[in-house]
Each structure stands twice: as structure tokens, then as C-alpha cells.
Write an enzyme that holds these catalytic residues in place. Structure first.
Site, short mmCIF file in Angstrom:
data_model
loop_
_atom_site.label_atom_id
_atom_site.label_comp_id
_atom_site.label_asym_id
_atom_site.label_seq_id
_atom_site.Cartn_x
_atom_site.Cartn_y
_atom_site.Cartn_z
N ASP A 85 -20.98 -29.80 14.33
CA ASP A 85 -20.67 -31.29 14.39
C ASP A 85 -20.29 -31.75 13.06
O ASP A 85 -20.96 -31.90 12.30
CB ASP A 85 -21.88 -32.01 14.86
CG ASP A 85 -21.56 -33.71 15.14
OD1 ASP A 85 -20.73 -33.90 16.03
OD2 ASP A 85 -21.87 -34.52 14.30
N TYR B 57 -16.36 -37.68 7.51
CA TYR B 57 -17.47 -36.99 6.77
C TYR B 57 -16.53 -36.33 5.58
O TYR B 57 -17.28 -35.81 4.49
CB TYR B 57 -18.37 -35.87 7.67
CG TYR B 57 -18.96 -36.38 8.64
CD1 TYR B 57 -19.32 -37.64 8.98
CD2 TYR B 57 -19.60 -35.57 9.41
CE1 TYR B 57 -20.17 -38.11 9.70
CE2 TYR B 57 -20.59 -35.95 10.51
CZ TYR B 57 -20.66 -37.11 10.58
OH TYR B 57 -21.54 -37.69 11.71
N LYS C 19 -14.95 -36.12 15.27
CA LYS C 19 -14.85 -37.59 15.61
C LYS C 19 -13.93 -38.25 15.16
O LYS C 19 -13.44 -38.12 13.87
CB LYS C 19 -16.33 -38.27 15.42
CG LYS C 19 -17.48 -37.55 15.70
CD LYS C 19 -18.87 -38.22 15.27
CE LYS C 19 -20.02 -37.31 15.51
NZ LYS C 19 -19.95 -36.29 14.12
N HIS D 47 -16.15 -42.08 17.20
CA HIS D 47 -17.32 -42.22 16.59
C HIS D 47 -18.40 -43.45 16.61
O HIS D 47 -19.39 -43.35 16.55
CB HIS D 47 -17.05 -42.10 15.06
CG HIS D 47 -18.01 -41.64 13.88
ND1 HIS D 47 -17.65 -40.79 12.82
CD2 HIS D 47 -19.35 -41.66 13.90
CE1 HIS D 47 -18.65 -40.39 12.19
NE2 HIS D 47 -20.00 -40.96 12.95
P1 NDP Z 1 -31.42 -35.01 10.36
O1 NDP Z 1 -32.62 -35.79 11.06
O2 NDP Z 1 -30.86 -34.07 10.61
O3 NDP Z 1 -32.27 -35.07 9.04
C1 NDP Z 1 -31.53 -34.34 7.94
C2 NDP Z 1 -32.23 -34.62 6.66
O4 NDP Z 1 -33.65 -33.66 6.78
C3 NDP Z 1 -31.69 -33.96 5.39
O5 NDP Z 1 -32.04 -34.82 4.26
C4 NDP Z 1 -32.34 -32.50 5.34
O6 NDP Z 1 -32.28 -32.32 4.03
C5 NDP Z 1 -33.61 -32.76 5.87
N1 NDP Z 1 -34.08 -31.35 6.58
C6 NDP Z 1 -33.12 -30.66 7.32
N2 NDP Z 1 -34.10 -29.59 7.77
C7 NDP Z 1 -35.45 -29.90 7.39
C8 NDP Z 1 -36.91 -29.41 7.79
N3 NDP Z 1 -36.63 -28.17 8.54
N4 NDP Z 1 -37.56 -29.97 7.16
C9 NDP Z 1 -37.68 -30.92 6.26
N5 NDP Z 1 -36.46 -31.56 6.16
C10 NDP Z 1 -35.47 -31.13 6.48
O7 NDP Z 1 -30.47 -36.30 9.95
P2 NDP Z 1 -28.81 -36.54 9.76
O8 NDP Z 1 -28.83 -38.10 9.92
O9 NDP Z 1 -28.41 -35.52 8.75
O10 NDP Z 1 -28.38 -36.33 11.15
C11 NDP Z 1 -27.81 -34.85 11.57
C12 NDP Z 1 -26.63 -34.75 11.96
O11 NDP Z 1 -26.11 -35.89 13.16
C13 NDP Z 1 -25.47 -35.23 10.81
O12 NDP Z 1 -25.32 -34.18 9.98
C14 NDP Z 1 -24.30 -35.57 11.75
O13 NDP Z 1 -23.91 -34.37 12.36
C15 NDP Z 1 -24.93 -36.25 12.81
N6 NDP Z 1 -24.92 -37.65 12.77
C16 NDP Z 1 -24.01 -38.49 13.46
C17 NDP Z 1 -23.98 -39.82 13.22
C18 NDP Z 1 -23.04 -40.54 14.16
O14 NDP Z 1 -22.96 -41.86 14.06
N7 NDP Z 1 -22.45 -40.02 15.13
C19 NDP Z 1 -24.86 -40.67 12.17
C20 NDP Z 1 -25.72 -39.70 11.53
C21 NDP Z 1 -25.64 -38.29 11.65
P3 NDP Z 1 -31.61 -30.79 3.41
O15 NDP Z 1 -30.18 -30.81 3.55
O16 NDP Z 1 -31.89 -30.83 1.81
O17 NDP Z 1 -32.45 -29.80 3.95
#
Ligand code: NDP
Length: 299
Positions: A47, A52, A77, A110
Site C-alpha cells: 500500500d 507518500y 491513492k 485518499h
Molecule cells: P502502524 O500501525 O503500521 O505502525 C507503524 C509504526 O509502528 C512505526 O513507527 C513502526 O516503526 C512501528 N512498528 C511496526 N511494526 C512494529 C512491531 N511489530 N512492534 C512495534 N512497533 C512496530 O501505523 P501507520 O500509521 O504507519 O500505518 C500503516 C500503513 O497504513 C501506512 O504505511 C499506510 O500504508 C497506511 N496509512 C494510510 C493512511 C490513510 O490516510 N489512508 C494514513 C496512515 C497510514 P518501524 O518502521 O521503525 O518498525
């Protein structure tokens, strides 16, 4: 690593993996490595989004992966700076060009722009044409409320296959999930493991780190899994798609190692009960090109 991944059938018959890989806030320089690692670990749904700034790198990682394009699901998106009929076509073509693909599997709007909803509708109608042209296999939306869905469905032919919304144990978005069940729309969770509460300022609404909540950590202890794996299992066991993001190889692997256990109904309900009703992200009702002037560069 098991290959028995849960799949979901969209309302147009397309089957997608329920668990995908997110790249929001993954810097372009880290995106090829992250997506390459994810595909090697078994993720098949990626995704991204025009906003982005890493579609090129996602496309490059896909080409380098050695996995047949037909086995991968590319989701991107259209950003609100490209809403309206003419701009949406330019935005869509630019995403295909940056990704270096002939088609995307899932194409989403989006955000709704409720104050300029005609532009939202016109953009969605361009996406409908992309399905007819074979350039998108399924289309949908993101951050739409039930009211936005109703307003959209009054004007368009294709029911969105997916609505990607903020959804984690502290914000279960129950009203939206209920509307999806009625309309036949797959719920796709963004910030599925509550990331928004870790990277937003501490004074943002919500309740801190869901991965440290005792309900979650107790279940992690019970199943010998990590808190993130428990939360991802909660999504899968309730029929949702979820898109965890990570740039860390061990967490990328951890987040897909979730197909060897399942939660009990009472455990799912206990996680549902953590809902605060407070979203961590922006209120979609307030979003438009004036309140959020960032524009995607399609040159
Ligand atoms: P997530 O809930 O996926 O959390 C990501 C965060 O958690 C990062 O800081 C990552 O750090 C950390 N993390 C990942 N895996 C673990 C784990 N196993 N244990 C502990 N910490 C962990 O949140 P996001 O907001 O990044 O959302 C995920 C995806 O959703 C985005 O990448 C995007 O594709 C989508 N999205 C869509 C939006 C929209 O408006 N449509 C808005 C926001 C997100 P690290 O990378 O250092 O592991």
C-alpha cells in the site's frame, strides 16, 4: 514462515491478501529495502500513495523482487490536489508512470473533500473509467464516513471495494465498519497497530501505545506472540484487511508471522472494548485543499 495467508474477496470478485505492507513515512531511500524485505518475507499486497513520495521506489522493489507481477497487489491513492475530472486523470497516469506498472490492483481516493464533494465525485468517476480501461482491477476510497459513502453512492455506479480507515484497538471505528458490512465494502485498517499514537505529538487525542496495553500484552503472553501480532490477529479474525508499516527487518517479519494462531471471541471482544472513540488522525470532515494545501508534483 507459513504461506497460508488469509485472503479477502472484494465486491467485484477480486481476491486480495488480507495482510498488506504499508509505506507511509518510509523515506524513498529506505523504501526499496523495506519493500524488498517484505516481499521476500511473503507480503504480496503493498500500500502506497501519490502523496507518500515513494511510488517510484515501490515499483523498483517490485521489479527487483523476482516475484511475478500477477502475484503482487499494488495499491495506491490519488491525493486531493488531483481531484476533479481532468486533474484526476493526470494524477492517475502519473502514479502508473512512477510505479512503472501497466495497471494497479487497487486504486483509492485518499480522502473525501466534503466541502468540495463534486471534485471528489469527479475523481472517483475517473477511477471508474480506469477499471473499464483495465488499468485498475478494483477501486475504493479512504477515510470516508458513512455519510460520505452515502453521498458518493448517490452519484456513482461502482460501489467502492475498499474503504481504508484509521482502525486500531483505541479507535475501532465501529459505525464505519457497520456501514461497510451493509454495503459490501471491505474495511482496510490504517495504523493497524496504533502507529499514529506513537508518531503524533504526545498531546494528540487518544490513549498512548496500544502495544503496551495490558489486555494486549496478556494475550501476547498467552499465545507466545508479540503485542503487534495479537493486534494484527484481531484484525484478521474480524475479517479486515490490515496494513502494518515497518522499516525494520525483524518487525517486518514479525508482522506477517500471524497465521499460526487465532483469538477467542471473548478475546476479540476484550480488544474491541479498548475503543476510546477518539481518532488519532485528522478529521476527514475538515480536509480539503485549503485546510491541507500540500500538492503532489506530477511533473
Ligand atoms: P502502524 O500501525 O503500521 O505502525 C507503524 C509504526 O509502528 C512505526 O513507527 C513502526 O516503526 C512501528 N512498528 C511496526 N511494526 C512494529 C512491531 N511489530 N512492534 C512495534 N512497533 C512496530 O501505523 P501507520 O500509521 O504507519 O500505518 C500503516 C500503513 O497504513 C501506512 O504505511 C499506510 O500504508 C497506511 N496509512 C494510510 C493512511 C490513510 O490516510 N489512508 C494514513 C496512515 C497510514 P518501524 O518502521 O521503525 O518498525
Amino acid at each position: 514462515m507459513t504461506t497460508e495467508q488469509t485472503r479477502l474477496t472484494l465486491n467485484n470478485g477480486l481476491e486480495i491478501p488480507a495482510l498488506g505492507f504499508g509505506v507511509f513515512q518510509t523515506p524513498p531511500d529506505d523504501t526499496i529495502a523495506a519493500v524488498t524485505t517484505a516481499i521476500a518475507d511473503g507480503y504480496r499486497l503493498i500500500d502506497t500513495a501519490a502523496s507518500y513520495g515513494n511510488e517510484r521506489e515501490v515499483g523498483e522493489a517490485i521489479r527487483r523482487s523476482g516475484v511475478d507481477r500477477a502475484e503482487l497487489f499494488v495499491e495506491t491513492k490519488l491525493w486531493i490536489s488531483d481531484y476533479g475530472a481532468d486533474k484526476a486523470q493526470v494524477g492517475f497516469d502519473a502514479s502508473l508512470r512512477r510505479l512503472g506498472v501497466d495497471y494497479v490492483d487497487v486504486y483509492l481516493l485518499h480522502q473525501p473533500t466534503p466541502a468540495d464533494f463534486d471534485d471528489t465525485i469527479a475523481a472517483y468517476q475517473v477511477a471508474e473509467k480506469m477499471v473499464e480501461a483495465g488499468k485498475a482491477r478494483a477501486i475504493g476510497v479512504s477515510n470516508f464516513s458513512p455519510d460520505h459513502l452515502t453521498r458518493l453512492l448517490e452519484k456513482v455506479d461502482v460501489v467502492p471495494a475498499i474503504n481504508q480507515v484509521e482502525l486500531h484497538p483505541y479507535f475501532t471505528n465501529a459505525t464505519v465498519q457497520h456501514a461497510h458490512a451493509t454495503l459490501g465494502i471491505v474495511t482496510q485498517a490504517w495504523s493497524p497497530i496504533g502507529g499514529i499514537h506513537r508518531y503524533r505529538p504526545a498531546d494528540a487525542p487518544g490513549s498512548g501505545n496500544v502495544l503496551e496495553n495490558p489486555t494486549i500484552t496478556d494475550l501476547a503472553d498467552k499465545y507466545g506472540k508479540s503485542p503487534a501480532q495479537v493486534v494484527l490477529r484481531w484484525h484478521l479474525d474480524q475479517g479486515r484487511s490490515a496494513l502494518p508499516k515497518s522499516v525494520n527487518p525483524s518487525r517486518i517479519a514479525e508482522n506477517i508471522d500471524v497465521f499460526d494462531f487465532a483469538l477467542e471471541p471473548a478475546e476479540l471482544a476484550a480488544i474491541d472494548a479498548l475503543d476510546t472513540g477518539l481518532r488519532g488522525g485528522p478529521d476527514p470532515e475538515q480536509l480539503n485543499t485549503r485546510t491541507f494545501p500540500f500538492a503532489v508534483d506530477n511533473s
